[in-house]
Write a protein that holds these residues in place. Sequence first.
Motif, PDB file in Angstrom:
ATOM      1  N   SER A   1       0.828  -1.214   0.000  1.00 53.89           N
ATOM      2  CA  SER A   1       0.000   0.000   0.000  1.00 53.89           C
ATOM      3  C   SER A   1       0.859   1.259   0.000  1.00 53.89           C
ATOM      4  N   HIS A   2       1.948   1.238   0.766  1.00 49.05           N
ATOM      5  CA  HIS A   2       2.841   2.395   0.800  1.00 49.05           C
ATOM      6  C   HIS A   2       3.491   2.645  -0.555  1.00 49.05           C
ATOM      7  N   ASN A   3       3.670   1.580  -1.314  1.00 48.52           N
ATOM      8  CA  ASN A   3       4.356   1.714  -2.608  1.00 48.52           C
ATOM      9  C   ASN A   3       3.422   2.030  -3.766  1.00 48.52           C
ATOM     10  N   LYS A   4       2.130   2.041  -3.515  1.00 46.22           N
ATOM     11  CA  LYS A   4       1.169   2.324  -4.573  1.00 46.22           C
ATOM     12  C   LYS A   4       0.907   3.826  -4.658  1.00 46.22           C
ATOM     13  N   ASN A   5       1.057   4.396  -5.829  1.00 51.48           N
ATOM     14  CA  ASN A   5       0.813   5.827  -6.000  1.00 51.48           C
ATOM     15  C   ASN A   5      -0.629   6.188  -5.708  1.00 51.48           C
ATOM     16  N   LYS A   6      -1.548   5.236  -5.955  1.00 55.17           N
ATOM     17  CA  LYS A   6      -2.955   5.554  -5.777  1.00 55.17           C
ATOM     18  C   LYS A   6      -3.311   5.777  -4.307  1.00 55.17           C
ATOM     19  N   ASN A   7      -2.366   5.450  -3.413  1.00 50.07           N
ATOM     20  CA  ASN A   7      -2.642   5.641  -1.998  1.00 50.07           C
ATOM     21  C   ASN A   7      -2.091   6.962  -1.475  1.00 50.07           C
ATOM     22  N   ASN A   8      -1.849   7.922  -2.376  1.00 43.08           N
ATOM     23  CA  ASN A   8      -1.448   9.259  -1.937  1.00 43.08           C
ATOM     24  C   ASN A   8      -2.679   9.987  -1.417  1.00 43.08           C
ATOM     25  N   LEU A   9      -3.055   9.670  -0.201  1.00 51.58           N
ATOM     26  CA  LEU A   9      -4.279  10.206   0.381  1.00 51.58           C
ATOM     27  C   LEU A   9      -3.963  11.111   1.561  1.00 51.58           C
ATOM     28  N   LEU A  10      -4.807  12.108   1.745  1.00 47.17           N
ATOM     29  CA  LEU A  10      -4.670  13.024   2.866  1.00 47.17           C
ATOM     30  C   LEU A  10      -5.919  12.919   3.719  1.00 47.17           C
ATOM     31  N   LEU A  11      -5.723  12.732   5.015  1.00 43.82           N
ATOM     32  CA  LEU A  11      -6.837  12.586   5.946  1.00 43.82           C
ATOM     33  C   LEU A  11      -7.182  13.924   6.577  1.00 43.82           C
ATOM     34  N   LEU A  12      -8.459  14.232   6.596  1.00 42.83           N
ATOM     35  CA  LEU A  12      -8.946  15.429   7.272  1.00 42.83           C
ATOM     36  C   LEU A  12     -10.013  15.023   8.271  1.00 42.83           C
TER      37      LEU A  12
ATOM     38  N   SER B   1     -15.969  18.578  10.712  1.00 44.92           N
ATOM     39  CA  SER B   1     -17.332  18.600  11.243  1.00 44.92           C
ATOM     40  C   SER B   1     -18.264  18.802  10.062  1.00 44.92           C
ATOM     41  N   ARG B   2     -19.173  17.845   9.859  1.00 43.30           N
ATOM     42  CA  ARG B   2     -20.090  17.922   8.730  1.00 43.30           C
ATOM     43  C   ARG B   2     -21.500  17.636   9.232  1.00 43.30           C
ATOM     44  N   ASN B   3     -22.385  18.611   9.064  1.00 37.92           N
ATOM     45  CA  ASN B   3     -23.757  18.486   9.586  1.00 37.92           C
ATOM     46  C   ASN B   3     -23.738  18.179  11.085  1.00 37.92           C
ATOM     47  N   ASP B   4     -22.829  18.878  11.778  1.00 31.93           N
ATOM     48  CA  ASP B   4     -22.679  18.758  13.226  1.00 31.93           C
ATOM     49  C   ASP B   4     -22.272  17.350  13.662  1.00 31.93           C
ATOM     50  N   LYS B   5     -21.635  16.607  12.775  1.00 34.92           N
ATOM     51  CA  LYS B   5     -21.132  15.279  13.108  1.00 34.92           C
ATOM     52  C   LYS B   5     -19.654  15.193  12.775  1.00 34.92           C
ATOM     53  N   GLU B   6     -18.947  14.342  13.540  1.00 38.44           N
ATOM     54  CA  GLU B   6     -17.540  14.120  13.254  1.00 38.44           C
ATOM     55  C   GLU B   6     -17.417  13.254  12.002  1.00 38.44           C
ATOM     56  N   VAL B   7     -16.593  13.714  11.069  1.00 39.75           N
ATOM     57  CA  VAL B   7     -16.379  12.983   9.825  1.00 39.75           C
ATOM     58  C   VAL B   7     -14.883  12.955   9.531  1.00 39.75           C
ATOM     59  N   TYR B   8     -14.427  11.831   9.016  1.00 37.22           N
ATOM     60  CA  TYR B   8     -13.029  11.681   8.628  1.00 37.22           C
ATOM     61  C   TYR B   8     -12.996  11.428   7.128  1.00 37.22           C
ATOM     62  N   ALA B   9     -12.459  12.379   6.372  1.00 40.49           N
ATOM     63  CA  ALA B   9     -12.498  12.332   4.915  1.00 40.49           C
ATOM     64  C   ALA B   9     -11.107  12.102   4.345  1.00 40.49           C
ATOM     65  N   LEU B  10     -11.044  11.262   3.308  1.00 37.91           N
ATOM     66  CA  LEU B  10      -9.801  11.031   2.582  1.00 37.91           C
ATOM     67  C   LEU B  10      -9.877  11.753   1.243  1.00 37.91           C
TER      68      LEU B  10
ATOM     69  N   THR C   1      -9.582  20.676  13.707  1.00 35.20           N
ATOM     70  CA  THR C   1      -9.291  20.049  12.420  1.00 35.20           C
ATOM     71  C   THR C   1      -7.893  19.438  12.429  1.00 35.20           C
ATOM     72  N   PHE C   2      -7.798  18.226  11.919  1.00 28.30           N
ATOM     73  CA  PHE C   2      -6.514  17.524  11.829  1.00 28.30           C
ATOM     74  C   PHE C   2      -6.256  17.181  10.368  1.00 28.30           C
ATOM     75  N   ILE C   3      -5.004  17.258   9.958  1.00 22.25           N
ATOM     76  CA  ILE C   3      -4.628  16.881   8.599  1.00 22.25           C
ATOM     77  C   ILE C   3      -3.378  16.018   8.671  1.00 22.25           C
ATOM     78  N   GLY C   4      -3.355  14.943   7.897  1.00 17.05           N
ATOM     79  CA  GLY C   4      -2.193  14.062   7.910  1.00 17.05           C
ATOM     80  C   GLY C   4      -2.250  13.066   6.765  1.00 17.05           C
ATOM     81  N   SER C   5      -1.093  12.548   6.366  1.00 15.67           N
ATOM     82  CA  SER C   5      -1.030  11.554   5.297  1.00 15.67           C
ATOM     83  C   SER C   5      -1.690  10.263   5.774  1.00 15.67           C
ATOM     84  N   TYR C   6      -2.308   9.559   4.831  1.00 19.79           N
ATOM     85  CA  TYR C   6      -3.033   8.344   5.197  1.00 19.79           C
ATOM     86  C   TYR C   6      -2.814   7.272   4.141  1.00 19.79           C
TER      87      TYR C   6
END
Length: 400
Positions: free
Chosen positions: A57-68, A71-80, A374-379
């Motif tokens: 997974s680390h070696n696949k380019n398609k996994n260049n994802l960023l995690l955020l 708060s969406r509609n007053d709910k906790e959401v984790y988006a890639l 808000t948190f941002i990080g590689s995923y």
Amino acid sequence: MSDSKKSIRWGYLPDEILTHIFHCLPIKSIIICTSVSKTWKSLIQNPTFISTHLHHSHNKNKNNLLLLSLSRNDKEVYALHKEDDLDFTEYTSFDSPFHGPHLQHPPHNVVGTCNGLLCLSDGIPNDADELFLWNPCVRKLLQFPIPRVTFDSRGLSHASFGFGFDPKSNDYKVVRILSILRSPFEFGKSRPEVDVYSLSTGEWRMLSASASLPPTCGILQREPPAFANGALHWIAFSNDYKQFVLVFDLGDEVFRQILLPELASNTVRMMWTRVSVYGNSIAGFQRRVGSGPINIWVMKEYGVASSWTKFSYQCPSLGMLRQCPVGFRRNGEVVLEDNRIGEAVLLNDRRGLISWNPDSQNIKNLEINGSHNTFIGSYVESLVLLDKATKGVVTKTENR
């Protein structure tokens, strides 16, 4: 059916071929495969397969994802989001694993992310009672309590947590640093106490060996430390109130210090606010005391204090009352929160996220609402935690 034909049926394929096929499948398909047969389930849940899959997974380019964390509609959401996409397209999102009104408040804070795992706390570090390790891709949640603070002096303390992976022991660790304030005027004048949680043992232990203890200092930052090169990085204050980067190596479990750039005596007083991951190194955010523009410094050669380089003299004001850098994208752009007070209050503390390119000075509205934490990080998508629960940990599998 002839024996030669039988031999090519999936159920008769050698483990080596099955493993190769599974590695090529999306995470969701791999999870479905665990329900096909006991043999497949055993193969997929094998720690060796999980580790090899993570490497792929680390070696696949398609996994260049960023995690955020948002708060969406007053709910906790984790988006890639797709890092290589100019439009920063959302790849997928996960609702919070905590169901029910009593579990949604206070909001959970991200302590860190590594190898597809998120470490979450049930509130800000000083008020948190429990920590969680969560892999949203396999819908596995592990819960464990935080040791209570029991100081003989009953003095005040400030807690900070960090999370990362120790490749030497192949273990995930959570670190808690307690900065002790025996009085409001003695911050940074006592040696912090440090506890380390190991996923492999399912237990907390306090560091006591003199070689493992941190220097006399204090940590005030609420943001998670930066996890880079197998170590956690905080901004700390020495007993004379000078700031430096406090580094904790998860493998050797020892602390060291990285000096921060010294400013000219006639420079307006600046305060270092946090450390962030920048590529394979780290970067520091620096703000004028009170308020004002933010400077960004990058450590060009990791661990070498003389390689600190000013990345930008100022983040753009963008009409903001107070700029809030959240972190970096892989392309070097800085993600900022637009937290203009009047509008933020009216929108229930929703804050628009903006991507800023310091080289071209281009600014792009990501059209994403952040939140107060808000948190941002590689995923990277992974199967970590798919195998059996660890001793001493309460395991929860989400029903979704």
